[in-house]
Design a protein around this motif. Structure first.
Motif, PDB file in Angstrom:
ATOM      1  N   ILE A 161      -4.981 -34.028   1.901  1.00 43.85           N
ATOM      2  CA  ILE A 161      -4.869 -33.021   2.520  1.00 43.85           C
ATOM      3  C   ILE A 161      -6.197 -32.135   2.767  1.00 43.85           C
ATOM      4  O   ILE A 161      -6.648 -31.064   3.431  1.00 43.85           O
ATOM      5  N   LEU A 162      -7.066 -31.916   1.453  1.00 41.20           N
ATOM      6  CA  LEU A 162      -8.046 -31.814   1.395  1.00 41.20           C
ATOM      7  C   LEU A 162      -9.033 -32.376   2.436  1.00 41.20           C
ATOM      8  O   LEU A 162      -9.508 -31.071   3.301  1.00 41.20           O
ATOM      9  N   GLU A 163      -9.412 -33.142   2.475  1.00 38.44           N
ATOM     10  CA  GLU A 163     -10.175 -33.690   3.502  1.00 38.44           C
ATOM     11  C   GLU A 163     -10.005 -33.497   5.535  1.00 38.44           C
ATOM     12  O   GLU A 163     -10.810 -34.060   5.649  1.00 38.44           O
ATOM     13  N   GLY A 164      -8.562 -33.666   5.067  1.00 38.88           N
ATOM     14  CA  GLY A 164      -7.978 -33.518   6.721  1.00 38.88           C
ATOM     15  C   GLY A 164      -8.106 -32.198   7.223  1.00 38.88           C
ATOM     16  O   GLY A 164      -7.503 -31.988   8.138  1.00 38.88           O
ATOM     17  N   GLY A 165      -8.696 -30.880   6.245  1.00 31.52           N
ATOM     18  CA  GLY A 165      -8.679 -29.517   6.702  1.00 31.52           C
ATOM     19  C   GLY A 165      -7.593 -29.123   6.619  1.00 31.52           C
ATOM     20  O   GLY A 165      -7.413 -27.893   7.406  1.00 31.52           O
ATOM     21  N   PHE A 166      -6.230 -29.421   6.254  1.00 29.89           N
ATOM     22  CA  PHE A 166      -4.554 -29.108   6.323  1.00 29.89           C
ATOM     23  C   PHE A 166      -5.090 -27.153   5.825  1.00 29.89           C
ATOM     24  O   PHE A 166      -4.556 -26.245   5.809  1.00 29.89           O
ATOM     25  N   ILE A 167      -5.940 -27.177   3.790  1.00 29.26           N
ATOM     26  CA  ILE A 167      -5.612 -26.231   3.861  1.00 29.26           C
ATOM     27  C   ILE A 167      -6.642 -24.763   4.215  1.00 29.26           C
ATOM     28  O   ILE A 167      -7.340 -25.162   4.743  1.00 29.26           O
ATOM     29  N   PRO A 168      -5.907 -23.629   4.402  1.00 23.61           N
ATOM     30  CA  PRO A 168      -6.479 -22.296   5.176  1.00 23.61           C
ATOM     31  C   PRO A 168      -7.801 -22.055   4.191  1.00 23.61           C
ATOM     32  O   PRO A 168      -8.065 -22.460   2.991  1.00 23.61           O
ATOM     33  N   THR A 303       1.524 -23.963   8.590  1.00 23.49           N
ATOM     34  CA  THR A 303       0.828 -22.453   8.986  1.00 23.49           C
ATOM     35  C   THR A 303       0.561 -21.800   7.532  1.00 23.49           C
ATOM     36  O   THR A 303       0.512 -21.958   6.064  1.00 23.49           O
ATOM     37  N   ASP A 304      -0.505 -20.425   7.671  1.00 16.60           N
ATOM     38  CA  ASP A 304      -1.002 -19.933   6.213  1.00 16.60           C
ATOM     39  C   ASP A 304       0.466 -19.427   5.653  1.00 16.60           C
ATOM     40  O   ASP A 304       0.590 -19.670   4.404  1.00 16.60           O
ATOM     41  N   ARG A 305       1.848 -19.282   5.939  1.00 11.66           N
ATOM     42  CA  ARG A 305       2.914 -19.448   5.019  1.00 11.66           C
ATOM     43  C   ARG A 305       3.055 -20.284   3.826  1.00 11.66           C
ATOM     44  O   ARG A 305       3.497 -20.119   3.121  1.00 11.66           O
ATOM     45  N   TYR A 306       3.465 -21.101   5.019  1.00  9.41           N
ATOM     46  CA  TYR A 306       3.646 -22.551   4.405  1.00  9.41           C
ATOM     47  C   TYR A 306       2.792 -23.049   3.581  1.00  9.41           C
ATOM     48  O   TYR A 306       3.141 -23.218   2.083  1.00  9.41           O
ATOM     49  N   TRP A 307       1.557 -22.935   3.674  1.00  9.73           N
ATOM     50  CA  TRP A 307       0.540 -22.892   2.507  1.00  9.73           C
ATOM     51  C   TRP A 307       0.716 -22.133   0.980  1.00  9.73           C
ATOM     52  O   TRP A 307      -0.315 -22.317  -0.419  1.00  9.73           O
ATOM     53  N   GLU A 308       0.749 -21.356   1.362  1.00 10.07           N
ATOM     54  CA  GLU A 308       0.885 -19.506   0.238  1.00 10.07           C
ATOM     55  C   GLU A 308       2.338 -20.212  -0.366  1.00 10.07           C
ATOM     56  O   GLU A 308       2.268 -20.070  -1.117  1.00 10.07           O
ATOM     57  N   GLU A 309       3.313 -20.472   0.155  1.00 13.60           N
ATOM     58  CA  GLU A 309       4.211 -20.872  -0.400  1.00 13.60           C
ATOM     59  C   GLU A 309       4.875 -22.398  -1.052  1.00 13.60           C
ATOM     60  O   GLU A 309       4.659 -22.469  -2.169  1.00 13.60           O
ATOM     61  N   HIS A 310       4.070 -23.139  -0.586  1.00 13.09           N
ATOM     62  CA  HIS A 310       3.548 -24.386  -1.454  1.00 13.09           C
ATOM     63  C   HIS A 310       2.487 -24.393  -2.373  1.00 13.09           C
ATOM     64  O   HIS A 310       3.282 -24.762  -3.776  1.00 13.09           O
ATOM     65  N   ILE A 311       1.685 -23.435  -2.468  1.00 17.22           N
ATOM     66  CA  ILE A 311       1.222 -23.017  -3.703  1.00 17.22           C
ATOM     67  C   ILE A 311       1.608 -22.347  -5.005  1.00 17.22           C
ATOM     68  O   ILE A 311       1.805 -22.848  -5.945  1.00 17.22           O
ATOM     69  N   LEU A 312       2.417 -21.709  -4.667  1.00 22.05           N
ATOM     70  CA  LEU A 312       3.735 -21.156  -5.152  1.00 22.05           C
ATOM     71  C   LEU A 312       4.624 -21.359  -5.618  1.00 22.05           C
ATOM     72  O   LEU A 312       4.748 -21.582  -7.057  1.00 22.05           O
ATOM     73  N   SER A 313       4.614 -22.501  -4.622  1.00 17.64           N
ATOM     74  CA  SER A 313       5.492 -23.251  -5.730  1.00 17.64           C
ATOM     75  C   SER A 313       5.512 -24.284  -7.179  1.00 17.64           C
ATOM     76  O   SER A 313       5.873 -24.874  -7.841  1.00 17.64           O
ATOM     77  N   LEU A 314       4.044 -24.417  -6.816  1.00 12.78           N
ATOM     78  CA  LEU A 314       3.561 -25.935  -7.472  1.00 12.78           C
ATOM     79  C   LEU A 314       2.991 -24.861  -9.270  1.00 12.78           C
ATOM     80  O   LEU A 314       3.021 -25.449 -10.010  1.00 12.78           O
ATOM     81  N   ARG A 315       2.852 -23.283  -8.361  1.00  6.33           N
ATOM     82  CA  ARG A 315       2.651 -23.074  -9.806  1.00  6.33           C
ATOM     83  C   ARG A 315       3.982 -22.950 -10.520  1.00  6.33           C
ATOM     84  O   ARG A 315       3.497 -22.344 -11.431  1.00  6.33           O
ATOM     85  N   GLU A 316       4.568 -22.690 -10.233  1.00  2.81           N
ATOM     86  CA  GLU A 316       6.334 -22.672 -10.758  1.00  2.81           C
ATOM     87  C   GLU A 316       6.040 -23.952 -11.251  1.00  2.81           C
ATOM     88  O   GLU A 316       6.768 -24.146 -12.475  1.00  2.81           O
TER      89      GLU A 316
END
Length: 328
Positions: A161-168, A303-316
Motif C-alpha cells: 500500500i505504501l510503496e504503491g502510493g495509494f495513501i493520500p 478515495t480520500d474518504r475510503y482511506w480516512e474510514e480505513h484508518i478510523l477502523s484500524l484505530r478502533e
C-alpha cells in the motif's frame, strides 16, 4: 505505447463455453457470471437442462501445484463426508484443466441460502463440521500454499500500500505510525498466546461461503485455503456486540469440541486476525486495481474518504486488541 492488456481481457463468453465443451460437456449457451472478483466464475447451462459451475483462476496468482493442493484438500474433506462442494474430475481423475492459457476447474452447481447465525443450533452444527474439517486438516501439511501470519497479511500488505502510493499524502504519516503500532500489538498477542498449533484451514470461512438448505449446510470456495491457527475458521462467524459474539462463540466451540479439542489460548488471536484481515483486504483491492472489474465493483476504493474510514477502523481495532479476549 498501448496500456498492457489485463490478464482476463481474452476471457469472453466464447472462451468459457468452448472450454466447457472441450471437456465433453455440451453447453447450451446459457452463461451467468457469478459473484466473484478474485477469479472469474460462471454458471454454465448444459443441453441436458442441467448446470455446472466453471471457475477460471486468476492468471499468475496460484501455481499449478498450489491449485492442486486446494483440490486435494477439498477431496479429502468430501471423502470424510463433510459437505464441501468439490471439483469435478475427468476420466483420468484430473480436476485442473487449461484452455487458451487459462487454468480452470468445473464444479457441480449447489444452491442454498445465507445461514441464520442467530440460531444457536446452526452455530453448533457449524462448529461440529469445523472440528471435523480441522481433523482432516491436521493429517498433513500444505507444501505450496501460504501461511496466514503477520508477515504475509500485515507487513507485506502495508508495504504494498505504501510503496504503491495509494495513501493520500495528508494521511501518510497517520497510516504509517498506526500500522507500525498495530503490528507491534499483533506481535505481542501472538507472544501472549504462546505455542499455537497451525494446520490446513478453509481460510475464508465467512457466511458467504456457507450455503444452507433444508438438509443443512454445505461449504464452497477453498480458494484461500492455507495454513494457520484453528480460530481463523471460527472468528469470521462472530458479529455484533461483544456479548453476542461471546454467546455465538460458545455455541461454535460446544459443537467443535464434540470432535476436537480447542486451544483456548487462540482466543487471544481473534482481534489480531481481524485486524490483519482488514489490512490485507485493503492491499488486495490495491493489488487488483488494474482489473477493470474492480473499478466497477468497488468505485469507493482509493478515495480520500475510503482511506480516512480505513484508518478510523484500524484505530478502533487498536482499542479492541487492548480488551480482554472473548471467553467461552
Amino acid at each position: 505505447m498501448d496500456a498492457p492488456q489485463h490478464a482476463y481481457a481474452d476471457l469472453g463468453p466464447a472462451t468459457v463455453l468452448n472450454a466447457v465443451d472441450a471437456l465433453g460437456y455440451r453447453a447450451s449457451g446459457h452463461l451467468l457470471a457469478l459473484n466473484s472478483y478474485e477469479n472469474r466464475v460462471y454458471q454454465v447451462g448444459l443441453e441436458d437442462a442441467g448446470f455446472i459451475v466453471a471457475k477460471f483462476y486468476r492468471p499468475g496468482r496460484w501455481s499449478r501445484e498450489a491449485i492442486l493442493e486446494e483440490h486435494a484438500f477439498c477431496n479429502e474433506l468430501v471423502a470424510a463426508e463433510i459437505p464441501v462442494v468439490g471439483p469435478l474430475a475427468d476420466d483420468q481423475g484430473e480436476t485442473l484443466f487449461e484452455f487458451e492459457g487459462f487454468r480452470f476447474a468445473l464444479y457441480p452447481r449447489r444452491g442454498g441460502r445465507w445461514p441464520d447465525l442467530e440460531n444457536p443450533d446452526n452455530l453448533e452444527w457449524l462448529g461440529r463440521y469445523l472440528g471435523r474439517v480441522h481433523n482432516v486438516g491436521q493429517t498433513r501439511a500444505f507444501a505450496h500454499r501460504p501461511r496466514l501470519d503477520a508477515q504475509s497479511f500485515g507487513i507485506e500488505s502495508c508495504q504494498f500500500i505504501l510503496e504503491g502510493g495509494f495513501i493520500p499524502s495528508h494521511l501518510d504519516v497517520a497510516y504509517r505510525s498506526l500500522v507500525e503500532d498495530l503490528l507491534k500489538q499483533i506481535e505481542a498477542a501472538y507472544a501472549s498466546a504462546g505455542r499455537v498449533e497451525t494446520l490446513r484451514l478453509h481460510g475464508d470461512f465467512h457466511p458467504g461461503n456457507i450455503l444452507w438448505t433444508e438438509a443443512g449446510p454445505h461449504f464452497v470456495d477453498l480458494d484461500d485455503c492455507r495454513t494457520g491457527p484453528a480460530v481463523q475458521d471460527i472468528w469470521m462467524l462472530l458479529s455484533g456486540e461483544r456479548s453476542e459474539m461471546a454467546l455465538a462463540l460458545s455455541e461454535l466451540i460446544e459443537g467443535y469440541e464434540l470432535f476436537r479439542d480447542f486451544n483456548r489460548r487462540e482466543l487471544t488471536l481473534i482481534e489480531p486476525l481481524r485486524t490483519l484481515r482488514m489490512i490485507h483486504y485493503a492491499a488486495w483491492l490495491a493489488r487488483r486495481w488494474d482489473d477493470p472489474a474492480f473499478h466497477q465493483a468497488f468505485p469507493w476504493f482509493n478515495t480520500d474518504r475510503y482511506w480516512e474510514e480505513h484508518i478510523l477502523s484500524l484505530r478502533e481495532q487498536a482499542a479492541a486488541m487492548n480488551e480482554p479476549p472473548l471467553s467461552v
